[in-house]
Design a protein around this motif. Structure first.
Motif, PDB file in Angstrom:
ATOM      1  N   LEU A  73      -7.280   1.988  -7.245  1.00  0.00           N
ATOM      2  CA  LEU A  73      -7.219   2.884  -8.401  1.00  0.00           C
ATOM      3  C   LEU A  73      -5.945   2.632  -9.200  1.00  0.00           C
ATOM      4  N   PRO A  74      -5.913   3.049 -10.467  1.00  0.00           N
ATOM      5  CA  PRO A  74      -4.673   2.959 -11.247  1.00  0.00           C
ATOM      6  C   PRO A  74      -3.633   3.943 -10.725  1.00  0.00           C
ATOM      7  N   PRO A  75      -2.352   3.702 -11.001  1.00  0.00           N
ATOM      8  CA  PRO A  75      -1.294   4.565 -10.440  1.00  0.00           C
ATOM      9  C   PRO A  75      -1.447   6.039 -10.799  1.00  0.00           C
ATOM     10  N   TRP A  76      -1.848   6.334 -12.045  1.00  0.00           N
ATOM     11  CA  TRP A  76      -1.951   7.737 -12.438  1.00  0.00           C
ATOM     12  C   TRP A  76      -3.027   8.457 -11.627  1.00  0.00           C
ATOM     13  N   ALA A  77      -4.111   7.754 -11.300  1.00  0.00           N
ATOM     14  CA  ALA A  77      -5.175   8.375 -10.509  1.00  0.00           C
ATOM     15  C   ALA A  77      -4.719   8.612  -9.073  1.00  0.00           C
ATOM     16  N   VAL A  78      -3.968   7.664  -8.527  1.00  0.00           N
ATOM     17  CA  VAL A  78      -3.435   7.838  -7.171  1.00  0.00           C
ATOM     18  C   VAL A  78      -2.481   9.022  -7.133  1.00  0.00           C
ATOM     19  N   LEU A  79      -1.604   9.113  -8.131  1.00  0.00           N
ATOM     20  CA  LEU A  79      -0.656  10.229  -8.184  1.00  0.00           C
ATOM     21  C   LEU A  79      -1.383  11.557  -8.319  1.00  0.00           C
ATOM     22  N   ALA A  80      -2.368  11.626  -9.203  1.00  0.00           N
ATOM     23  CA  ALA A  80      -3.093  12.875  -9.408  1.00  0.00           C
ATOM     24  C   ALA A  80      -3.839  13.296  -8.143  1.00  0.00           C
ATOM     25  N   ALA A  81      -4.517  12.344  -7.500  1.00  0.00           N
ATOM     26  CA  ALA A  81      -5.281  12.673  -6.298  1.00  0.00           C
ATOM     27  C   ALA A  81      -4.368  13.121  -5.163  1.00  0.00           C
ATOM     28  N   TRP A 174       7.211   3.501  -6.670  1.00  0.00           N
ATOM     29  CA  TRP A 174       7.854   2.459  -5.859  1.00  0.00           C
ATOM     30  C   TRP A 174       6.822   1.455  -5.354  1.00  0.00           C
ATOM     31  N   PHE A 175       5.721   1.954  -4.804  1.00  0.00           N
ATOM     32  CA  PHE A 175       4.680   1.046  -4.307  1.00  0.00           C
ATOM     33  C   PHE A 175       4.041   0.260  -5.453  1.00  0.00           C
ATOM     34  N   HIS A 176       3.847   0.920  -6.590  1.00  0.00           N
ATOM     35  CA  HIS A 176       3.228   0.237  -7.731  1.00  0.00           C
ATOM     36  C   HIS A 176       4.083  -0.938  -8.198  1.00  0.00           C
ATOM     37  N   PHE A 177       5.373  -0.708  -8.360  1.00  0.00           N
ATOM     38  CA  PHE A 177       6.231  -1.789  -8.846  1.00  0.00           C
ATOM     39  C   PHE A 177       6.509  -2.820  -7.760  1.00  0.00           C
ATOM     40  N   LEU A 178       6.415  -2.419  -6.500  1.00  0.00           N
ATOM     41  CA  LEU A 178       6.499  -3.412  -5.429  1.00  0.00           C
ATOM     42  C   LEU A 178       5.329  -4.389  -5.530  1.00  0.00           C
ATOM     43  N   LEU A 179       4.123  -3.856  -5.705  1.00  0.00           N
ATOM     44  CA  LEU A 179       2.966  -4.730  -5.888  1.00  0.00           C
ATOM     45  C   LEU A 179       3.107  -5.575  -7.147  1.00  0.00           C
ATOM     46  N   ALA A 180       3.653  -4.970  -8.206  1.00  0.00           N
ATOM     47  CA  ALA A 180       3.823  -5.722  -9.451  1.00  0.00           C
ATOM     48  C   ALA A 180       4.792  -6.882  -9.267  1.00  0.00           C
ATOM     49  N   VAL A 181       5.864  -6.645  -8.525  1.00  0.00           N
ATOM     50  CA  VAL A 181       6.850  -7.705  -8.303  1.00  0.00           C
ATOM     51  C   VAL A 181       6.274  -8.814  -7.428  1.00  0.00           C
ATOM     52  N   VAL A 182       5.460  -8.429  -6.437  1.00  0.00           N
ATOM     53  CA  VAL A 182       4.981  -9.409  -5.458  1.00  0.00           C
ATOM     54  C   VAL A 182       3.784 -10.204  -5.971  1.00  0.00           C
ATOM     55  N   VAL A 183       2.822  -9.520  -6.598  1.00  0.00           N
ATOM     56  CA  VAL A 183       1.556 -10.202  -6.891  1.00  0.00           C
ATOM     57  C   VAL A 183       1.218 -10.300  -8.376  1.00  0.00           C
ATOM     58  N   ASP A 184       1.838  -9.490  -9.239  1.00  0.00           N
ATOM     59  CA  ASP A 184       1.488  -9.566 -10.654  1.00  0.00           C
ATOM     60  C   ASP A 184       2.278 -10.677 -11.343  1.00  0.00           C
ATOM     61  N   PHE A 185       1.679 -11.203 -12.385  1.00  0.00           N
ATOM     62  CA  PHE A 185       2.312 -12.286 -13.129  1.00  0.00           C
ATOM     63  C   PHE A 185       2.418 -11.847 -14.588  1.00  0.00           C
ATOM     64  N   ARG A 186       3.489 -11.171 -14.910  1.00  0.00           N
ATOM     65  CA  ARG A 186       3.665 -10.625 -16.246  1.00  0.00           C
ATOM     66  C   ARG A 186       4.694 -11.452 -17.011  1.00  0.00           C
ATOM     67  N   PRO A 187       4.655 -11.369 -18.346  1.00  0.00           N
ATOM     68  CA  PRO A 187       5.605 -12.166 -19.135  1.00  0.00           C
ATOM     69  C   PRO A 187       7.064 -11.785 -18.896  1.00  0.00           C
ATOM     70  N   PHE A 188       7.313 -10.501 -18.574  1.00  0.00           N
ATOM     71  CA  PHE A 188       8.689 -10.037 -18.398  1.00  0.00           C
ATOM     72  C   PHE A 188       8.823  -9.359 -17.034  1.00  0.00           C
TER      73      PHE A 188
END
Length: 233
Positions: A73-81, A174-188
């Motif tokens: 799920l997206p982060p906002w949905a996880v937070l809300a649930a 914290w978990f969201h940005f951990l996943l972003a750092v490890v597996v996402d490939f963003r321009p910045f």
């Protein structure tokens, strides 16, 4: 559920076979899991939410559920649930403690100056929840036992929900940005890394500040409560 489990096994096998345990392989695995999650029927989601609620009432930490939630799920949905489930769990524990008149887990800790919270009881149901060093079910039991019986659950549900949400926002972020750092490939990627480091600092402070509440950003009375609770939790 069987489809999801099969898709998970296939995705993991393909990711390991193609890329091994690398960011690319993990990204492929997570993407395929997210695609498989779109086929889950509504009653399986309901079963998962019920299992989540029962686990939280039993005292399981939110960190167990956040990584799996962020994969599906997206982060906002996880937070809300999670915020909703934690607030319901707080209400359930409050009701159990009040109904069966269970003992106060911090009975021997509070001096007379902190004993009867009365009109200031909102500080017990809100401020300590911002510190992950304190288990939420412990705080629920203390609040239900220490707050005068004339105070109903409805009077404290909003500060409970707000405290739970702010606490979980740091965890989920914290978990969201951990996943972003490890597996996402963003321009910045420095943006993700910056947020990850900032939230890591927030997590560390949440565990350290109860031991030195004088520097905590909270009212003096709330800092006194936090210092007292730190002796027991």
């Amino acid at each position: 559920m069987a489809v999801l489990l099969l898709a998970r096994w296939v995705a993991r096998a393909e990711a390991v076979a193609m890329h091994g345990l690398t960011p690319v392989g993990l990204k492929l695995w997570i993407t395929q899991l997210q695609f498989a999650a779109t086929t889950i029927r509504w009653y399986w989601w309901g079963t998962g939410l019920l299992a989540l609620l029962l686990g939280l009432v039993a005292g399981l930490p939110s960190a167990i559920f956040i990584p799996a939630g962020l994969i599906l799920l997206p982060p906002w949905a996880v937070l809300a649930a999670l915020a909703a489930a934690q607030t319901v769990a707080s209400a359930v524990v409050w009701g159990i403690v009040r109904r069966f008149q269970l003992a106060d887990p911090a009975k021997e800790l509070f001096p007379p100056t902190v004993g009867d919270f009365g009109a200031e009881s909102m500080r017990l149901t809100f401020w300590p929840r911002l510190f992950p060093a304190f288990p939420l079910r412990f705080l629920d039991a203390v609040a239900a036992a220490r707050i005068p019986p004339t105070h109903s659950l409805a009077m404290h549900l909003l500060p409970m929900a707000l405290g739970n949400t702010l606490r979980l926002a740091i965890h989920v972020g914290w978990f969201h940005f951990l996943l972003a750092v490890v597996v996402d490939f963003r321009p910045f990627p420095d943006w993700d890394l910056g947020w990850f480091l900032a939230l890591t600092l927030g997590e560390c402070l949440g565990f350290l500040l109860p031991e030195m509440p004088e520097v905590a950003p909270a009212p003096a009375r709330a800092r006194q409560i936090v210092r007292t609770l730190a002796r027991q939790s």
